[in-house]
Scaffold this active site. Sequence first.
Site, PDB file in Angstrom:
ATOM      1  N   HIS A 103       1.088  -0.819   0.026  1.00 46.05           N
ATOM      2  CA  HIS A 103      -0.372   0.363  -0.172  1.00 46.05           C
ATOM      3  C   HIS A 103       1.001   1.039  -0.173  1.00 46.05           C
ATOM      4  CE1 HIS A 103      -2.614  -2.749   2.668  1.00 46.05           C
ATOM      5  NE2 HIS A 103      -3.567  -2.205   0.839  1.00 46.05           N
ATOM      6  N   GLN A 143     -17.914  -6.018  -1.018  1.00 39.46           N
ATOM      7  CA  GLN A 143     -17.421  -7.206  -1.864  1.00 39.46           C
ATOM      8  C   GLN A 143     -16.927  -7.844  -1.100  1.00 39.46           C
ATOM      9  OE1 GLN A 143     -13.995  -3.991  -2.269  1.00 39.46           O
ATOM     10  NE2 GLN A 143     -12.476  -4.712  -2.101  1.00 39.46           N
ATOM     11  N   GLY A 179      -2.867  -1.578  -7.529  1.00 38.48           N
ATOM     12  CA  GLY A 179      -1.907  -1.957  -7.629  1.00 38.48           C
ATOM     13  C   GLY A 179      -2.334  -3.008  -8.389  1.00 38.48           C
ATOM     14  N   ASP A 186      -4.084  -7.392  -8.019  1.00 36.04           N
ATOM     15  CA  ASP A 186      -5.279  -6.803  -8.568  1.00 36.04           C
ATOM     16  C   ASP A 186      -5.529  -6.839  -9.874  1.00 36.04           C
ATOM     17  OD1 ASP A 186      -6.767  -8.117  -5.857  1.00 36.04           O
ATOM     18  OD2 ASP A 186      -5.914  -6.384  -5.157  1.00 36.04           O
ATOM     19  N   GLN A 193      -9.261  -6.728 -11.093  1.00 34.97           N
ATOM     20  CA  GLN A 193      -9.289  -5.299 -10.456  1.00 34.97           C
ATOM     21  C   GLN A 193      -9.503  -3.845 -11.480  1.00 34.97           C
ATOM     22  OE1 GLN A 193     -10.102  -4.576  -5.951  1.00 34.97           O
ATOM     23  NE2 GLN A 193      -8.262  -3.108  -6.051  1.00 34.97           N
TER      24      GLN A 193
HETATM   25  O1  PAF Z   1      -7.802  -3.098  -3.351  1.00 33.91           O
HETATM   26  C1  PAF Z   1      -8.608  -2.787  -2.233  1.00 33.91           C
HETATM   27  O2  PAF Z   1      -8.286  -2.940  -1.496  1.00 33.91           O
HETATM   28  C2  PAF Z   1      -9.950  -2.826  -3.026  1.00 33.91           C
HETATM   29  O3  PAF Z   1     -10.372  -3.853  -3.829  1.00 33.91           O
HETATM   30  C3  PAF Z   1     -10.802  -1.141  -2.775  1.00 33.91           C
HETATM   31  C4  PAF Z   1     -10.142  -1.071  -3.778  1.00 33.91           C
HETATM   32  C5  PAF Z   1      -9.670  -0.338  -1.730  1.00 33.91           C
HETATM   33  C6  PAF Z   1     -12.466  -1.305  -2.891  1.00 33.91           C
HETATM   34  O4  PAF Z   1     -12.675  -1.349  -1.892  1.00 33.91           O
END
Ligand code: PAF
Length: 316
Positions: free
Chosen positions: A70, A94, A180, A183, A186
């Site tokens: 992060h 989610q 990142g 994922d 995503q």
């Molecule tokens: O990747 C994550 O940590 C989560 O999916 C996100 C993008 C913060 C959405 O809740």
Amino acid sequence: MIRKSGNRFSEEIMLKENDSGLSRFAEPELTRPITTVRTVRDLRARVAQWRGAGERVALVPTMGALHAGHLSLIGVAKAHTSRVVVSIFVNPMQFGPHEDLAHYPRDEAADMQALAGTGADLLYAPGADEMYPQGFATQVSLPSLTEDLCGAARPNHFEGVATVVTKLLMQCAPDAAVFGEKDYQQLLMIKRLVRDLDLEVEIVAAPIVREADGLALSSRNGYLSHAERKIAPILIQTIGHVASDLAQGRGCDDAAEAGRFKLEAEGFRVDYVAVRDPDTLAPLSGPLKGPARVLAAAYLGKTRLIDNVPVPFSRR
Ligand code: PAF
């Protein structure tokens, strides 16, 4: 403390052994407590102040339990804009009914400490009522990009991510937002939704941060037992081999199948090993005719690990 990996397939950040990586991103002279806001109104007021002064703003969305991965996103954000907002929201939408929402690690004090040295300017940590007030009824979904790979094993997961990310982007209205590459599905979904919904934000992809043994950093790595943690790096080693095989002309299905077989032999319960188009995630078959991405998800015990590597294409 960190080095770029020498891996020919990717630009990644590797931590050294016994290095949490947190100190690498915490420059001592920047260490100062970070201000927290919890409402959309306060977030917008702060962002408006910066905008008024001609500054540009980046958003780094997270679910907390901050690790060096992060913090590297914050570093990437700082390279793009003068102001960085980090959001922490463990998004219930989610998580599936049998997933780890209740156990997901939450420690805001530790997260604040981790952020103090990064140069992030503001923490946005809304409660569930602020994000999803009574009567909330909207969902954002991109079925064509999310029905398979992780979406197949986690129904509604990506709708939850797409909805909260859309909200975060509209709440903060940043110039850039950083996600990142770990994922990967995503990341592509978010790029597409931003394009489809005409949101005025640049989506910036940040490289995967890895432990010294190659395991991609994840808040869920803490769930691994000692024995599982030892096995876990075999995931990246295996998809690295799949990528090498592909680069040498092996067919996509064949290479992916060999990867699955190897992981199962090492004790993983494999969800998928897949070779996909790096921009659309369309399945690929036969020997590569262009660049590709190898993606995998596999369980060790109850912990689901995901990882991916690029396969550059060079005409032989
Ligand atoms: O990747 C994550 O940590 C989560 O999916 C996100 C993008 C913060 C959405 O809740």
